[in-house]
Design a protein around this motif. Structure first.
Motif, PDB file in Angstrom:
ATOM      1  N   GLN A  42       0.862  -1.178   0.000  1.00 17.23           N
ATOM      2  CA  GLN A  42       0.000   0.000   0.000  1.00 17.23           C
ATOM      3  C   GLN A  42       0.897   1.226   0.000  1.00 17.23           C
ATOM      4  N   ILE A  43       0.684   2.115  -0.945  1.00 20.89           N
ATOM      5  CA  ILE A  43       1.490   3.319  -1.044  1.00 20.89           C
ATOM      6  C   ILE A  43       0.746   4.437  -0.342  1.00 20.89           C
ATOM      7  N   GLU A  44       1.374   4.943   0.714  1.00 20.68           N
ATOM      8  CA  GLU A  44       0.764   6.017   1.475  1.00 20.68           C
ATOM      9  C   GLU A  44       1.762   7.147   1.656  1.00 20.68           C
ATOM     10  N   SER A  45       1.228   8.362   1.767  1.00 18.83           N
ATOM     11  CA  SER A  45       2.069   9.493   2.087  1.00 18.83           C
ATOM     12  C   SER A  45       2.269   9.516   3.601  1.00 18.83           C
ATOM     13  N   ASN A  46       3.040  10.470   4.097  1.00 18.53           N
ATOM     14  CA  ASN A  46       3.343  10.546   5.524  1.00 18.53           C
ATOM     15  C   ASN A  46       2.102  10.731   6.387  1.00 18.53           C
ATOM     16  N   ASN A  47       1.068  11.341   5.861  1.00 16.90           N
ATOM     17  CA  ASN A  47      -0.136  11.571   6.661  1.00 16.90           C
ATOM     18  C   ASN A  47      -1.142  10.427   6.548  1.00 16.90           C
ATOM     19  N   LYS A  52       0.447  10.488  -4.445  1.00 14.29           N
ATOM     20  CA  LYS A  52       0.427  10.659  -5.891  1.00 14.29           C
ATOM     21  C   LYS A  52       1.674   9.982  -6.442  1.00 14.29           C
ATOM     22  N   VAL A  53       1.477   9.086  -7.419  1.00 14.10           N
ATOM     23  CA  VAL A  53       2.549   8.227  -7.920  1.00 14.10           C
ATOM     24  C   VAL A  53       2.936   8.619  -9.345  1.00 14.10           C
ATOM     25  N   LEU A  54       4.244   8.596  -9.589  1.00 14.13           N
ATOM     26  CA  LEU A  54       4.791   8.806 -10.921  1.00 14.13           C
ATOM     27  C   LEU A  54       5.666   7.606 -11.258  1.00 14.13           C
ATOM     28  N   VAL A  55       5.512   7.097 -12.478  1.00 11.24           N
ATOM     29  CA  VAL A  55       6.349   5.995 -12.957  1.00 11.24           C
ATOM     30  C   VAL A  55       7.179   6.543 -14.116  1.00 11.24           C
ATOM     31  N   THR A  75      -1.114   1.292  -9.382  1.00 13.07           N
ATOM     32  CA  THR A  75      -0.950   2.342  -8.372  1.00 13.07           C
ATOM     33  C   THR A  75      -1.734   3.607  -8.704  1.00 13.07           C
ATOM     34  N   ASP A  76      -2.444   3.573  -9.835  1.00  8.41           N
ATOM     35  CA  ASP A  76      -3.148   4.754 -10.336  1.00  8.41           C
ATOM     36  C   ASP A  76      -2.161   5.902 -10.529  1.00  8.41           C
ATOM     37  N   GLY A  77      -0.972   5.548 -11.038  1.00  6.42           N
ATOM     38  CA  GLY A  77       0.098   6.525 -11.207  1.00  6.42           C
ATOM     39  C   GLY A  77       0.152   7.092 -12.612  1.00  6.42           C
ATOM     40  N   ASP A  78       0.930   8.140 -12.741  1.00  6.28           N
ATOM     41  CA  ASP A  78       1.164   8.779 -14.028  1.00  6.28           C
ATOM     42  C   ASP A  78       2.443   8.207 -14.633  1.00  6.28           C
ATOM     43  N   LEU A  79       2.505   8.168 -15.969  1.00  8.77           N
ATOM     44  CA  LEU A  79       3.682   7.666 -16.681  1.00  8.77           C
ATOM     45  C   LEU A  79       4.503   8.813 -17.248  1.00  8.77           C
ATOM     46  N   PHE A  80       5.826   8.658 -17.214  1.00 11.04           N
ATOM     47  CA  PHE A  80       6.734   9.603 -17.860  1.00 11.04           C
ATOM     48  C   PHE A  80       7.824   8.792 -18.530  1.00 11.04           C
ATOM     49  N   GLU A  81       7.826   8.781 -19.863  1.00  7.74           N
ATOM     50  CA  GLU A  81       8.807   8.000 -20.617  1.00  7.74           C
ATOM     51  C   GLU A  81      10.028   8.853 -20.937  1.00  7.74           C
ATOM     52  N   LEU A  82      11.201   8.303 -20.681  1.00  7.64           N
ATOM     53  CA  LEU A  82      12.457   8.943 -21.065  1.00  7.64           C
ATOM     54  C   LEU A  82      12.756   8.513 -22.491  1.00  7.64           C
ATOM     55  N   VAL A  83      12.872   9.481 -23.393  1.00  9.82           N
ATOM     56  CA  VAL A  83      13.102   9.188 -24.805  1.00  9.82           C
ATOM     57  C   VAL A  83      14.391   9.869 -25.247  1.00  9.82           C
ATOM     58  N   ASN A 119      13.060  16.384 -20.482  1.00  8.57           N
ATOM     59  CA  ASN A 119      13.557  15.861 -19.222  1.00  8.57           C
ATOM     60  C   ASN A 119      12.919  16.530 -18.000  1.00  8.57           C
ATOM     61  N   THR A 120      11.794  17.162 -18.212  1.00  5.71           N
ATOM     62  CA  THR A 120      11.118  17.836 -17.112  1.00  5.71           C
ATOM     63  C   THR A 120       9.733  17.239 -16.923  1.00  5.71           C
ATOM     64  N   VAL A 121       9.462  16.840 -15.695  1.00  3.84           N
ATOM     65  CA  VAL A 121       8.150  16.300 -15.350  1.00  3.84           C
ATOM     66  C   VAL A 121       7.278  17.453 -14.863  1.00  3.84           C
ATOM     67  N   ASP A 122       6.115  17.620 -15.494  1.00  3.41           N
ATOM     68  CA  ASP A 122       5.187  18.647 -15.033  1.00  3.41           C
ATOM     69  C   ASP A 122       4.762  18.342 -13.600  1.00  3.41           C
ATOM     70  N   ASN A 123       4.700  19.371 -12.784  1.00  2.00           N
ATOM     71  CA  ASN A 123       4.237  19.247 -11.398  1.00  2.00           C
ATOM     72  C   ASN A 123       5.036  18.227 -10.594  1.00  2.00           C
ATOM     73  N   TRP A 124       6.341  18.166 -10.798  1.00  4.62           N
ATOM     74  CA  TRP A 124       7.227  17.219 -10.114  1.00  4.62           C
ATOM     75  C   TRP A 124       6.997  17.219  -8.602  1.00  4.62           C
ATOM     76  N   ASP A 125       6.848  18.392  -8.027  1.00  2.00           N
ATOM     77  CA  ASP A 125       6.709  18.503  -6.573  1.00  2.00           C
ATOM     78  C   ASP A 125       5.401  17.917  -6.053  1.00  2.00           C
ATOM     79  N   ASP A 126       4.455  17.626  -6.917  1.00  2.00           N
ATOM     80  CA  ASP A 126       3.172  17.046  -6.493  1.00  2.00           C
ATOM     81  C   ASP A 126       3.268  15.545  -6.207  1.00  2.00           C
ATOM     82  N   TYR A 127       4.343  14.905  -6.644  1.00  2.00           N
ATOM     83  CA  TYR A 127       4.453  13.454  -6.504  1.00  2.00           C
ATOM     84  C   TYR A 127       5.089  13.071  -5.169  1.00  2.00           C
ATOM     85  N   ASP A 128       4.469  12.092  -4.516  1.00  2.00           N
ATOM     86  CA  ASP A 128       4.970  11.574  -3.243  1.00  2.00           C
ATOM     87  C   ASP A 128       5.838  10.341  -3.448  1.00  2.00           C
TER      88      ASP A 128
END
Length: 141
Positions: A42-47, A52-55, A75-83, A119-128
């Motif tokens: 189970q993926i949980e944040s500190n609280n 929010k998951v990023l792959v 994980t209901d996560g978002d994908l970010f492919e390195l190309v 090489n930039t993930v939108d809203n990087w700081d939103d991911y736990d």
């Protein structure tokens, strides 16, 4: 944390054609194994709330992409492919050839700085939670 700082760690010595779960020819078996492992985690944040998951993944032949998609789905996560800007061909990935691109990168750290299309993930700081997937390299020359 900057994704650009993670890029060298992700790509160093990882450009052979096998998936992150191990060296196997059966990506379906490994994807199923990964699903089972994720279901027991189970993926949980500190609280205590769901995080929010990023792959983030790089896939030379499609195996790592299949595993990354399964992780994102489970994980209901978002994908970010390195190309890479200069995409790897099958000749580039031939680790048995001492002159191939991956062999040269393996042997010379100065050649490992691979330029990416983005090489930039939108809203990087939103991911736990961030999963990073890349091909596993198992060979010796």
């Amino acid at each position: 944390m900057s994704i650009k700082k993670l890029i060298p760690a992700i790509l160093i010595g990882t450009l052979a054609c096998v998936n992150i779960a191990g060296c196997t020819s059966s990506k379906d078996r490994e994807a199923t194994k990964t699903k089972q492992e994720l279901k027991s985690t189970q993926i949980e944040s500190n609280n205590g709330e769901s995080s929010k998951v990023l792959v983030v993944y790089y896939s030379a032949s499609g195996n790592t992409k299949a595993v990354a998609e399964n992780i994102a789905e489970e994980t209901d996560g978002d994908l970010f492919e390195l190309v890479p800007t200069d995409v790897y061909t099958s000749d580039d990935l031939d680790w048995t050839n001492k002159n191939s691109r991956v062999t040269q990168e393996h042997n010379n750290p100065e050649t490992r700085d691979v330029e990416l299309e983005y090489n930039t993930v939108d809203n990087w700081d939103d991911y736990d939670t961030v999963f990073i997937g890349y091909p596993k390299m198992e060979y010796s020359l």
